[in-house]
Design an enzyme around this catalytic site. Structure first.
Site, PDB file in Angstrom:
ATOM      1  N   ASN A  13       0.877  -1.169   0.000  1.00 25.60           N
ATOM      2  CA  ASN A  13       0.000   0.000   0.000  1.00 25.60           C
ATOM      3  C   ASN A  13       0.916   1.221   0.000  1.00 25.60           C
ATOM      4  O   ASN A  13       1.522   1.535   1.015  1.00 25.60           O
ATOM      5  CB  ASN A  13      -0.884  -0.019   1.253  1.00 25.60           C
ATOM      6  CG  ASN A  13      -1.680   1.264   1.403  1.00 25.60           C
ATOM      7  OD1 ASN A  13      -1.836   2.026   0.456  1.00 25.60           O
ATOM      8  ND2 ASN A  13      -2.189   1.504   2.612  1.00 25.60           N
ATOM      9  N   LYS A  15       0.158   4.311  -0.278  1.00 23.33           N
ATOM     10  CA  LYS A  15      -0.439   5.516   0.324  1.00 23.33           C
ATOM     11  C   LYS A  15      -0.177   6.727  -0.577  1.00 23.33           C
ATOM     12  O   LYS A  15      -0.182   6.580  -1.795  1.00 23.33           O
ATOM     13  CB  LYS A  15       0.098   5.729   1.742  1.00 23.33           C
ATOM     14  CG  LYS A  15       0.060   4.447   2.571  1.00 23.33           C
ATOM     15  CD  LYS A  15       0.300   4.684   4.015  1.00 23.33           C
ATOM     16  CE  LYS A  15       0.412   3.351   4.731  1.00 23.33           C
ATOM     17  NZ  LYS A  15       0.258   3.465   6.169  1.00 23.33           N
ATOM     18  N   HIS A  99      -9.397   1.140   4.643  1.00 19.64           N
ATOM     19  CA  HIS A  99      -8.122   1.323   5.355  1.00 19.64           C
ATOM     20  C   HIS A  99      -8.339   2.280   6.527  1.00 19.64           C
ATOM     21  O   HIS A  99      -9.124   3.235   6.432  1.00 19.64           O
ATOM     22  CB  HIS A  99      -7.063   1.876   4.387  1.00 19.64           C
ATOM     23  CG  HIS A  99      -5.692   1.842   4.973  1.00 19.64           C
ATOM     24  ND1 HIS A  99      -5.239   2.805   5.843  1.00 19.64           N
ATOM     25  CD2 HIS A  99      -4.701   0.935   4.836  1.00 19.64           C
ATOM     26  CE1 HIS A  99      -4.001   2.497   6.214  1.00 19.64           C
ATOM     27  NE2 HIS A  99      -3.644   1.358   5.617  1.00 19.64           N
ATOM     28  N   GLU A 101      -6.692   4.658   7.623  1.00 24.35           N
ATOM     29  CA  GLU A 101      -6.440   6.082   7.345  1.00 24.35           C
ATOM     30  C   GLU A 101      -7.651   6.720   6.667  1.00 24.35           C
ATOM     31  O   GLU A 101      -7.939   7.903   6.873  1.00 24.35           O
ATOM     32  CB  GLU A 101      -5.165   6.239   6.494  1.00 24.35           C
ATOM     33  CG  GLU A 101      -3.919   6.013   7.349  1.00 24.35           C
ATOM     34  CD  GLU A 101      -2.731   5.448   6.603  1.00 24.35           C
ATOM     35  OE1 GLU A 101      -2.686   5.535   5.361  1.00 24.35           O
ATOM     36  OE2 GLU A 101      -1.830   4.903   7.270  1.00 24.35           O
ATOM     37  N   GLU A 171      -5.566  -5.213  10.501  1.00 20.52           N
ATOM     38  CA  GLU A 171      -4.552  -4.182  10.710  1.00 20.52           C
ATOM     39  C   GLU A 171      -4.825  -3.439  12.013  1.00 20.52           C
ATOM     40  O   GLU A 171      -5.637  -2.495  12.034  1.00 20.52           O
ATOM     41  CB  GLU A 171      -4.580  -3.185   9.551  1.00 20.52           C
ATOM     42  CG  GLU A 171      -4.272  -3.793   8.204  1.00 20.52           C
ATOM     43  CD  GLU A 171      -3.594  -2.778   7.288  1.00 20.52           C
ATOM     44  OE1 GLU A 171      -2.488  -3.064   6.841  1.00 20.52           O
ATOM     45  OE2 GLU A 171      -4.168  -1.719   7.040  1.00 20.52           O
ATOM     46  N   GLY A 177       2.230   2.175  10.508  1.00 18.12           N
ATOM     47  CA  GLY A 177       3.123   3.316  10.315  1.00 18.12           C
ATOM     48  C   GLY A 177       3.814   3.763  11.586  1.00 18.12           C
ATOM     49  O   GLY A 177       4.405   4.836  11.637  1.00 18.12           O
ATOM     50  N   SER A 217       3.295  -2.361  10.190  1.00 16.81           N
ATOM     51  CA  SER A 217       4.754  -2.364  10.368  1.00 16.81           C
ATOM     52  C   SER A 217       5.396  -3.708  10.030  1.00 16.81           C
ATOM     53  O   SER A 217       6.417  -4.071  10.626  1.00 16.81           O
ATOM     54  CB  SER A 217       5.127  -1.908  11.783  1.00 16.81           C
ATOM     55  OG  SER A 217       4.636  -0.598  12.021  1.00 16.81           O
TER      56      SER A 217
HETATM   57  C1  PEP Z   1      -0.764  -0.080   5.824  1.00 15.03           C
HETATM   58  O1  PEP Z   1      -0.740   1.033   5.327  1.00 15.03           O
HETATM   59  O2  PEP Z   1      -1.715  -0.835   5.588  1.00 15.03           O
HETATM   60  C2  PEP Z   1       0.350  -0.492   6.679  1.00 15.03           C
HETATM   61  C3  PEP Z   1       0.307  -1.665   7.252  1.00 15.03           C
HETATM   62  O3  PEP Z   1       1.379   0.399   6.813  1.00 15.03           O
HETATM   63  P1  PEP Z   1       2.809   0.098   7.526  1.00 15.03           P
HETATM   64  O4  PEP Z   1       3.310  -1.192   6.956  1.00 15.03           O
HETATM   65  O5  PEP Z   1       3.654   1.266   7.117  1.00 15.03           O
HETATM   66  O6  PEP Z   1       2.557   0.020   8.983  1.00 15.03           O
END
Ligand code: PEP
Length: 255
Positions: A13, A15, A99, A101, A171, A177, A217
């Site tokens: 992803n 972003k 997501h 975000e 998630e 992040g 992460s």
């Molecule tokens: C995500 O954006 O779905 C995500 C898991 O980001 P990150 O790996 O940066 O934590």
């Protein structure tokens, strides 16, 4: 629980990162690194502006292209939005829906997530549906309830025959992040709750066949341990998907 019944999917992803030029360069590098890696499906979900460059750069490789969101209406006065048909006609095969975000910063609700899931599946897109608890909910001990509720609302009215085009990504919001990754046990437990909820809705066979990713992460160092868990069938990867060598190392860990 037979993990072998399920296809592992490693999805990036991006972003709000990368330009079309950078897209061409990264995918050019990545396609060489993942050549012959048949143990998992490989997806990159990219910003809308990068889709044409991504589709072109990935052509003839094992990399599939996804979008980061989709609108639920077919067309009309929805300035700034992108429809499912626009995505499929541009060569997009996957789309992330719900997501955290989008939920956190753009007013996405469980109800609009449900509408987007249905619009995308009806258009033939493969959906990566994101669910996850915030830290306060984990601390209150209601992670299971939150995951079950988000999953149930998102899938309301989705017929069983469309599940073949569905992936769910667990998630935990506190791990996205932040560099604070869930332990493999926490990831396995969260993914297990998602699978159990799908079992309640559609039965055991459907639940056992569903790919459930972990996201938060995940990187080239922790991927093998997370992906080794029985309920973790792949990863949704933000930061580490922006560097070809790191993302390729996660693909390696999924072989
Ligand atoms: C995500 O954006 O779905 C995500 C898991 O980001 P990150 O790996 O940066 O934590």
């Amino acid at each position: 629980m037979n993990k072998k019944k399920r296809r592992a999917v490693i999805a990036g992803n991006w972003k709000m990162n990368m330009t079309p030029e950078k897209t061409t360069a990264l995918i050019g590098e990545l396609r060489e690194l993942v050549k012959g890696k048949r143990g998992c499906d490989i997806v990159l979900c990219v910003p809308a502006i990068d889709i044409p460059a991504a589709v072109k750069a990935a052509k003839g490789s094992r990399i599939r292209i996804g979008a980061e969101n989709v609108h639920f209406e077919e067309k009309g006065a929805f300035t700034g939005e992108i429809s499912a048909e626009m995505l499929t006609s541009a060569g997009v095969e996957y789309v992330i829906v719900g997501h955290s975000e989008r939920r956190q910063y753009f007013g996405e609700t469980d109800a609009t997530v449900n509408k987007r899931v249905k619009a995308a599946l009806n258009a033939g897109l493969k959906v990566i549906l994101c669910v996850g608890e915030v830290l306060e909910q984990r601390d209150l001990g209601i992670t299971g309830e939150v995951l079950a509720m988000q999953t149930k609302i998102a899938l309301h009215g989705v017929p069983e025959e469309q599940l073949k085009n569905l992936i769910i990504a667990y998630e935990p919001v506190w791990a996205i992040g932040t560099g604070r990754v869930a332990t493999p046990e926490q990831a396995d437990e969260g993914n297990g709750v998602v699978r159990k909820t799908v079992e309640e809705l559609y039965g055991k066979k459907a639940a056992e066949a569903l790919t459930v990713q972990y996201g938060g992460s995940m990187n080239e160092k922790n991927a093998a341990e997370l992906l080794g868990k029985v309920n973790v069938d792949g990863g949704l990867i933000g930061g580490a998907s922006l560097v070809a060598s790191k993302f390729a190392a996660i693909v390696d860990a999924a072989q």
